[in-house]
Structure formats: C-alpha cells, structure tokens
Design an enzyme around this catalytic site. Sequence first.
Site, PDB file in Angstrom:
ATOM      1  CG  ASP A   1       3.010  16.257  -8.072  1.00 18.74           C
ATOM      2  OD1 ASP A   1       3.356  16.281  -6.875  1.00 18.74           O
ATOM      3  OD2 ASP A   1       3.596  15.593  -8.936  1.00 18.74           O
ATOM      4  CB  ILE A   2      -0.477  15.104  -3.344  1.00 19.46           C
ATOM      5  CG1 ILE A   2      -1.842  14.898  -4.017  1.00 19.46           C
ATOM      6  CG2 ILE A   2      -0.636  15.398  -1.859  1.00 19.46           C
ATOM      7  CD1 ILE A   2      -2.776  16.074  -3.924  1.00 19.46           C
TER       8      ILE A   2
ATOM      9  CG  HIS B   1      -6.177   1.043  10.136  1.00 15.55           C
ATOM     10  ND1 HIS B   1      -5.382   1.202  11.266  1.00 15.55           N
ATOM     11  CD2 HIS B   1      -5.453   0.294   9.286  1.00 15.55           C
ATOM     12  CE1 HIS B   1      -4.242   0.562  11.092  1.00 15.55           C
ATOM     13  NE2 HIS B   1      -4.248   0.014   9.902  1.00 15.55           N
TER      14      HIS B   1
ATOM     15  CG  ASP C   1      -0.209  -0.851  10.619  1.00 13.52           C
ATOM     16  OD1 ASP C   1      -1.272  -0.492  10.075  1.00 13.52           O
ATOM     17  OD2 ASP C   1      -0.080  -1.924  11.224  1.00 13.52           O
TER      18      ASP C   1
ATOM     19  CD  GLU D   1      -6.726  -2.671  10.262  1.00 17.36           C
ATOM     20  OE1 GLU D   1      -6.432  -3.418   9.312  1.00 17.36           O
ATOM     21  OE2 GLU D   1      -5.945  -2.445  11.216  1.00 17.36           O
ATOM     22  CD  GLU D   2      -3.407  -2.407  13.614  1.00 14.59           C
ATOM     23  OE1 GLU D   2      -3.414  -3.659  13.502  1.00 14.59           O
ATOM     24  OE2 GLU D   2      -2.646  -1.685  12.945  1.00 14.59           O
TER      25      GLU D   2
ATOM     26  CG  ASP E   1      -3.735  -0.886   6.474  1.00  9.21           C
ATOM     27  OD1 ASP E   1      -2.838  -0.308   7.100  1.00  9.21           O
ATOM     28  OD2 ASP E   1      -4.403  -1.824   6.939  1.00  9.21           O
TER      29      ASP E   1
ATOM     30  CG  ASP F   1       5.972  12.137  -3.834  1.00 11.08           C
ATOM     31  OD1 ASP F   1       4.827  12.625  -3.954  1.00 11.08           O
ATOM     32  OD2 ASP F   1       6.971  12.614  -4.410  1.00 11.08           O
TER      33      ASP F   1
END
Length: 316
Positions: free
Chosen positions: A42-43, A124, A136, A170-171, A199, A301
């Site tokens: 579990d992170i 990205h 983003d 990427e953008e 992403d 999460d």
Amino acid sequence: MSRRAALAAATGTALAASLLTVAGAQASSPETSAAGAVAAPDIPVENVQRHLEELQAVAEANGGNRAHGQPGYRASLDHIKEKLDAAGFETTVEEFDQAGTTGYNLIADWPGGDADDVVMAGAHLDSVRSGAGMNDNGTGSAAILEVALAVAAGDLQPAKHLRFAWWGAEELGLVGSRNHVAGLSEAERGQIGAYLNFDMIGSPNPGYFVYDDDAPLEKVFTEWFAAKGVETAPATESDGRSDHASFQEAGIPVGGLFTGAGETMTQAQADKWGGTAGEPFDKCYHTACDDMSNINSTALDLNTDALAHAVWELSS
C-alpha cells in the site's frame, strides 16, 4: 549504503491513519497472495504528495513552471534522478532536439529481471508554461517515482525487467516519448511487453478512466478497482493524447490511468463517481492554478495504489 538506507535518506518518512503504518519512506509491508506471489504494498499518499510539493517548489524557484526548454524542467528531472540514483536504479538521461532547444527524458532501470521481457511505466514530467503543472502531470510523475522507490525499498526481485520513464516535451506533441521509441531497435521494441502511462491521476473532480487499448492490461486495472468498489470507464478522451500513443504506434501493448482533463463531467458520471456534474474534471487544466490546491488526494491515492498493483502483478 544499502538501498533501503539510501531510500530513507532520499525520501524521509510519512504516516497516515487511513493507511498501514510504514517506517522511513518505505511503503507498508506487502502481503502474500494465496498463490504465494508477493502483492504490491500500500503506497502512502503522503509520500506522493511530498514529491508533488517538491516539484511545486522547483517550479516556484525556476520561473513558475516546468516546461520544455525552461530551467524548471531540467531541475525537476535532476531532482528525481538524484532520488532514483540513491535508491539503486540505473538511470539514463536522453537528449533530443525540439525546435532548436534541447529536451530530456529520464529512464530508470531496476537491476535484474528478464531483459527480453520488460514492463515499463511512464509519465510526462513537463508542464505547460502557464504554471507548475501539479495535476498535469506532477501527479503521474510523483506516483511513478514513489512506486519506483517502493520497488527499491522492498528490494523487489521481479521475474521481468522493470523500467520507469519521465518524458520531456509531451505538451508539445509527445516529443520526448516519440524520440525514445524512434531510437529503439526493432529487437528493443519487441522486448517491451507492456507500457503503462499515467497522465493526470489526481484531478480535483475526478473520473476513474482506464485505457482500453489492450484487454489484458485493461483487466489488471479494472479488476483492481472493482475489488475496491470503484466503477471505471474507458479512457476514450485520452486516446492519442499522451505518451502511450508513441508506444502503441510501434506495436507495443499499452495501458494506463487518467482522471480527466478539461472536459465537462456529465450527470451520469457524477452519479457514478460522486463528482460535480457540469464542471470540468480539472478546472485548472493548462492554467496557472494547477498547483497543490488542484489535487484530489483520494483519486491520487487510489490511482497510485493501482499503479503499484499493476507493476507488481505484471512483473511477477
């Protein structure tokens, strides 16, 4: 220094009452399935949020963004690379040219596993110039970093080779990932059995979208979310818009997660996910307000834990 000690020095500690107790920066202890395979830990979302705060600070110290060709991008890459190097990863910085400006990808390989059968997870790292880009795509970048550090903390010995990637530009049209894939030989492309893309996985009015480009990879995620009581939907809005497209066009199986961008949430989606109909999934998409206040911690999460599950399951 051991990998565990290096990881603790690199990331510090985090505790959450809603999550299992962890020590240092290690994720909670993994369970063992009935079949004997080690399940993903579990992170702790606090660890991921700490990475986001650090990326926000990097942007603020470098003109307010992490865009291609701007100092905040390379500073973000160097920051992540330092953590991965300390944790025992073999890192490579790839350079490419975009409109006369040097761009960079960061590739991190976990030693071991079958080099002819690679599981790869990527996101990205660049933002647009208008802001720090926390959702983003700070969210995907931070989540992959924390999962990679959890691999190191647990000294995971997967059957398949694990590789993580942070893409530049990427953008500007998936430039970094396209350059990476173009630079692979036919044999190297054939070694990648799965590429997973993350992403925007913490949108403030989140949907739970799963890439449906490859049925077995889609199933890994949809079954995990179903077990958590979360309904998912195909990520049709993200088709061709992010770095998975670079791999898909080369014939590599792709999967991944997405919580929505500037599109408006419908009433049916709001009923499904408890969001707000008539508002964007991310009201700050590609704007200056995409900062730490623009993150839904529950979505972050869940998606990070789903990411870890996929990495552990697919590499075993």
